[in-house]
Enzyme design. Structure first.
Site, short mmCIF file in Angstrom:
data_model
loop_
_atom_site.label_atom_id
_atom_site.label_comp_id
_atom_site.label_asym_id
_atom_site.label_seq_id
_atom_site.Cartn_x
_atom_site.Cartn_y
_atom_site.Cartn_z
N HIS A 359 34.12 54.68 39.87
CA HIS A 359 34.00 53.49 40.72
C HIS A 359 33.78 53.80 42.18
O HIS A 359 33.82 52.89 43.01
CB HIS A 359 35.25 52.62 40.61
CG HIS A 359 35.45 52.00 39.27
ND1 HIS A 359 34.99 50.76 38.95
CD2 HIS A 359 36.04 52.49 38.16
CE1 HIS A 359 35.30 50.48 37.69
NE2 HIS A 359 35.94 51.52 37.20
N LYS A 547 36.95 41.19 51.51
CA LYS A 547 37.05 42.43 50.74
C LYS A 547 38.07 43.31 51.43
O LYS A 547 38.50 43.01 52.55
CB LYS A 547 35.69 43.14 50.69
CG LYS A 547 35.02 43.27 52.08
CD LYS A 547 33.64 43.90 52.00
CE LYS A 547 32.54 42.94 51.65
NZ LYS A 547 31.96 43.22 50.34
N ARG A 548 38.47 44.42 50.79
CA ARG A 548 39.37 45.34 51.47
C ARG A 548 38.76 45.80 52.79
O ARG A 548 37.54 45.91 52.92
CB ARG A 548 39.66 46.56 50.58
CG ARG A 548 40.70 46.31 49.53
CD ARG A 548 42.03 45.88 50.13
NE ARG A 548 42.71 47.01 50.71
CZ ARG A 548 43.73 47.64 50.15
NH1 ARG A 548 44.23 47.23 49.00
NH2 ARG A 548 44.28 48.68 50.73
N LYS A 553 32.65 49.52 54.66
CA LYS A 553 32.27 48.12 54.38
C LYS A 553 31.82 47.39 55.65
O LYS A 553 31.28 46.30 55.59
CB LYS A 553 33.44 47.38 53.72
CG LYS A 553 33.79 47.94 52.32
CD LYS A 553 35.00 47.24 51.73
CE LYS A 553 35.53 47.88 50.46
NZ LYS A 553 34.78 47.53 49.25
N THR A 655 31.82 43.25 43.68
CA THR A 655 31.87 42.16 42.69
C THR A 655 32.08 40.84 43.42
O THR A 655 31.70 39.79 42.90
CB THR A 655 33.01 42.39 41.67
OG1 THR A 655 34.18 42.80 42.38
CG2 THR A 655 32.64 43.44 40.66
N LYS A 659 30.49 36.81 42.99
CA LYS A 659 31.26 35.55 43.00
C LYS A 659 30.66 34.58 44.00
O LYS A 659 30.51 33.40 43.73
CB LYS A 659 32.74 35.82 43.32
CG LYS A 659 33.44 36.64 42.25
CD LYS A 659 34.75 37.27 42.72
CE LYS A 659 35.13 38.40 41.78
NZ LYS A 659 36.18 39.29 42.34
C1 26W Z 1 43.34 57.30 44.47
C2 26W Z 1 43.06 56.27 45.50
C3 26W Z 1 42.04 55.31 45.01
C4 26W Z 1 42.40 54.00 44.78
C5 26W Z 1 41.46 53.11 44.32
C6 26W Z 1 40.75 55.74 44.77
C7 26W Z 1 39.83 54.85 44.30
C8 26W Z 1 40.17 53.54 44.08
C9 26W Z 1 39.18 52.56 43.52
C10 26W Z 1 38.21 53.27 42.59
C11 26W Z 1 38.47 51.83 44.59
C12 26W Z 1 37.76 50.63 44.04
O1 26W Z 1 38.35 49.61 43.80
N1 26W Z 1 36.44 50.74 43.89
C13 26W Z 1 35.62 49.58 43.70
O2 26W Z 1 35.39 49.34 42.33
C14 26W Z 1 34.68 48.13 42.12
C15 26W Z 1 34.60 47.88 40.64
O3 26W Z 1 33.72 48.77 40.04
C16 26W Z 1 33.32 48.20 42.79
O4 26W Z 1 32.68 46.95 42.65
C17 26W Z 1 33.45 48.53 44.26
O5 26W Z 1 32.18 48.73 44.84
C18 26W Z 1 34.31 49.78 44.44
O6 26W Z 1 34.58 50.01 45.81
#
Ligand code: 26W
Length: 818
Positions: A359, A547-548, A553, A655, A659
């Protein structure tokens, strides 16, 4: 489906009966909380009846089952969503009306489980909704964090974090399944012994045991009798408390161990896209992985006996990013140590049972654990990783003799670290990215060496969102209007939203579409008034970035562009733009200093504009506090513009963009993530694209100098200077110096402006200008764009996404249900 749902009169009777039996009251003297509980229990009864039906059928039909393993499941509120899925929502609403109960007030009593940070967790929740609606047998597995993602409060423009104690008053939708608890073992040492047949075997001794207790949340499919479960694991001490010590009066000592163990499921880590390598997080990951795999094997064995070679035909694990990746060696461990299989056999089974979704390509998000940490916390799993790595490297050495760097780059263990992505890629049957551009980047860069070895395993499956929650439930006005125009078939076949296309040119339809948008804007205004005491003019253009908060971003680009507009207005009394409300919703990770400073900056710019009598007529910046699923449900339907500004190549998919689009907002964005697919779907006239492409970003790394832009653009120089000249914070002119510095000089040896904010700024401001012009000059044409966005959004239903996963990876069969 069988018409076994309740009618209005039955619903009324059920609610009244619940109030009476549970709380000894009636509709006139019940509190809002009691009304919520009574209503939720009534709906729950309807859901659970269906659960009983589908559970037995899965076993009878010997159906293959998917386990979607995810450290996060951001499910949002459940009550209203279940009413929609039961398809008697209208009967419920009428029943509530007749009982004199205000439905929205009651819905808001439901606590929102914030068991996720952002996109990854919300995606998992949308997927479960689609799996149930498509009648595919599945179980979501996650951790029952006692504290979800923090609640955000804004105080004096700064983010303040408060605990999210969502379980405080109980949670109606979960069912404790104490009888299905399993034990997860930490620490200890590995002892080898010889079994009856003379083979060397391994067992863990002197370990610390933790009970994993499952709490299940039912997920009902739309208009079907299918219920899948979201299983949330809670950590409990293996032996409650030491009674002997307790009796000796050592009350505190006796509870100490218990607290240490139960801390495992205490809190969700709030870092998004940033890995810190905390030991407790690793414990959480193994806890989730081990408990879920153990349960899956128990469940399999009950139906099929110890026929482990059949496992891949009946069980599939999807690993949602690398967080639950230890499920892979855990399955190996159980098959070898507990079920008596040999390595080769166990490995062949394991490979076929796992698939992995990536992701993010952000380097700082790629998980690596110190080997030492695993060796101590889970010694037997560590041994298995060593053996996996030995075999992997031996194979690679055959293919790439002497290429040490390449092999180290692909290894599971290298430089004293466990490389989770390499574990997942090397041991999975399929690896997928979440949009086409993201999958290309994985193939060309992140997993390039693996891709070259075995290209057939790499896929791109574009994300999706459930149109049930994000359109039918959150935007009933638009949903009814769509029904009126094209009938109701789109609710089950969202691709048929395309049938709206001719209505984009229909003046009467445009007008009705506009009315719905206007009503949604009024609804959002009322929410701001009520919750934040902020007054917003609904007759302005609603421009939303939600978004975060992350540098990639580029919320910073958005607010700096607002400052550019402010300066133009202040400098030139004849300069006007169509009035805009710029809404930000964003949580920053509590330890991400720069992200928090950007929140403060947004609020400072907002305050500056408020002080200027003419600027405030045209620009209104508002910060939506505590952005979460239920806030998004109000926000998306009210937006005119969707801001998708990530540096090209950085956002895996997005995503939120989908929406907004589905609710008729027009995107302004870069060619990044799923914006590319949105562009393909709506065409160039119905989206505003700006900025560098991913290839251009890649090519600019060595040569880009943000200072050149500073020198050549007076307008940009001016806003940068305003960060440090006291314009924003006269009392503390240095407040935003760090942002200024990062954009112009870089920090700690890193490049200046690594996310190309200044580079893309000109193109962004220009494109915003075109957009404003289009919005103001021909409102009919603007509505046409908005309608086309909704009409083309069907492919972004997660039903389409799930069908693709199923066709290409899982191969589940839909259950046949009455
Ligand atoms: C280990 C720390 C950590 C925590 C969360 C690393 C990575 C993450 C996630 C993978 C971050 C995340 O939420 N990624 C998002 O995933 C969505 C679903 O596929 C995508 O639409 C977003 O672009 C992506 O940033």
């Amino acid at each position: 489906m069988a018409d076994n749902r309740m009618n209005k009169e039955q619903i009324k009777a059920a609610i009244v009966a619940k109030l009476q039996r549970q709380f000894g009251c009636d509709t006139t003297d019940a509190t809002d909380d009691q009304l919520y509980q009574a209503l939720a229990m009534t709906v729950r009864d309807e859901v659970m009846e269906r659960r009983a039906a589908s559970r037995g059928e899965r076993k009878r039909q010997r159906a293959k089952k998917l386990y979607y393993l995810s450290a996060e499941f951001l499910v949002g509120r459940t009550l209203h969503n279940n009413m929609v899925s039961l398809v008697n929502e209208k009967e419920y609403i009428q029943a509530l009306d007749e009982l004199g109960i205000d439905k929205s007030r009651i819905f808001e009593r439901e606590p929102e489980p914030g068991l996720g940070n952002g996109g990854l967790g919300r995606l998992a929740a949308c997927f479960l909704d689609s799996l149930s609606s498509l009648k595919l047998p599945a179980m979501g597995c996650t951790i029952r964090y006692e504290l979800g993602l923090f609640r955000q409060h804004i105080s004096d423009g700064y983010q303040v974090e408060l605990p999210d104690n969502w379980l405080e008053n109980g949670y109606v939708w979960e069912i404790c399944r104490a009888n299905e608890a399993v034990e997860v073992r930490f620490n200890g040492y590995v002892q080898d012994y010889t079994d009856e047949s003379g083979e060397t075997k391994y067992r863990l001794c002197d370990y610390n045991a933790v009970q994993a207790v499952p709490y299940d949340i039912p997920v009902l499919g739309y208009d079907s009798n299918m219920v899948n479960m979201l299983r949330t694991w809670s950590a409990r001490a293996a032996k409650p408390i030491d009674m002997k010590e307790f009796n000796r009066g050592q009350y505190i000592e006796a509870t100490e161990g218990k607290e240490l163990v139960e801390i495992i499921s205490k809190v969700l880590y709030p870092e998004d896209n940033h890995e810190k390598g905390k030991e407790l997080r690793l414990k959480q990951q193994y806890f989730l992985s081990s408990a879920s795999v153990q349960y899956a094997l128990n469940d399999f064995e009950k139906v099929y006996g110890p026929n482990w070679s059949m496992l891949p035909d009946k069980v599939m694990f999807q690993v949602n990013d690398t967080h639950p990746g230890l499920a892979i060696p855990e399955l190996m461990r159980i098959l070898i140590d507990e079920k008596g299989l040999g390595w080769e056999e166990a490995e062949a089974i394991t490979r076929r049972c796992f698939a992995y979704t990536n992701h993010t390509v952000m380097q700082e998000a790629l998980e690596r654990w110190p080997e030492q940490m695993l060796r101590i916390l889970m010694p037997r799993v560590y041994m298995i990783l060593e053996e996996m790595n030995r075999r992997l490297c031996a194979r690679l050495w055959e293919i790439y003799p002497g290429q040490w760097d390449r092999i180290a780059h692909m290894a599971i263990l290298a430089y004293n670290q466990v490389h989770m992505a390499n574990l997942c890629v090397s041991m999975s049957s399929m690896v997928n990215g979440v949009s086409q551009i993201h999958a290309d980047i994985l193939r060309r860069t992140t997993f390039r060496d693996y891709y070259q070895l075995d290209p057939g395993r790499f896929l791109g499956i574009t994300n999706g969102i459930t149109h049930r929650r994000w359109l039918m439930m959150s935007n009933p006005g638009l949903s009814d209007l769509i029904d009126e125009a094209i009938g109701e078939a789109w609710r089950k076949e969202p691709d048929r939203l395309k049938e709206l296309m001719p209505f984009a040119d229909d003046a009467a339809f445009r007008e009705k579409f506009d009315k719905v948008k206007q009503a949604n804007k009024a609804r959002l205004c009322a929410r701001f008034e009520r919750i934040q005491h902020v007054t917003i003019d609904p007759n302005t253009l609603f421009d939303v970035q939600a978004k975060r908060l992350h540098e990639y971003k580029r919320q910073l680009m958005n607010i700096l562009a607002v400052l550019v507009q402010y300066n133009r207005i202040v400098d030139n009394p004849n300069y006007t733009i169509p009035p805009r409300t710029i809404i930000f919703g964003a949580k920053a990770s509590p330890g991400y200093y720069r992200a928090k400073l950007i929140i403060k900056l947004i609020n400072s710019v907002a305050a500056l504009i408020e002080k200027h009598p003419r600027a405030r007529q045209m620009l209104h910046v508002v910060f939506l506090e505590n952005y979460c699923v239920s806030a998004a449900e109000m926000l998306m339907p009210a937006a005119d513009i969707s801001e998708q500004l990530s540096t090209a190549g950085k956002e895996a998919s997005g995503t939120g963009n989908m929406k907004f689009m589905m609710n008729g907002a027009v995107t302004i964005g870069t060619m990044d993530g799923a914006n590319v697919e949105i562009y393909d779907a709506v065409g160039p006239d119905n989206i505003y694209i700006f900025g560098l492409s991913a290839d251009e970003v890649e090519a600019s790394y060595g040569t880009y100098r943000s200072s050149e832009i500073y020198e050549t653009s007076p307008e940009l120089r001016r806003v940068l200077e305003q960060l440090i000249d006291g314009t924003l914070e006269p009392e503390n002119p240095r407040m935003f110096q760090e942002l200024y510095h990062a954009l112009l000089f870089g920090d700690g040896g890193g490049m200046a402006d690594p996310y190309f904010v200044l580079k893309d700024m000109h193109s962004y401001v220009h494109t915003q200008h075109l957009l404003s012009h289009d919005y103001e000059k021909n409102h009919g044409l603007w509505l046409r764009k908005a309608i086309i966005n909704t009409a083309q959004s069907g492919i972004f239903s997660s039903d389409r996404t799930i069908k693709e996963y199923n066709d290409k990876i899982w191969h589940l069969k839909p259950l046949i249900l009455k």
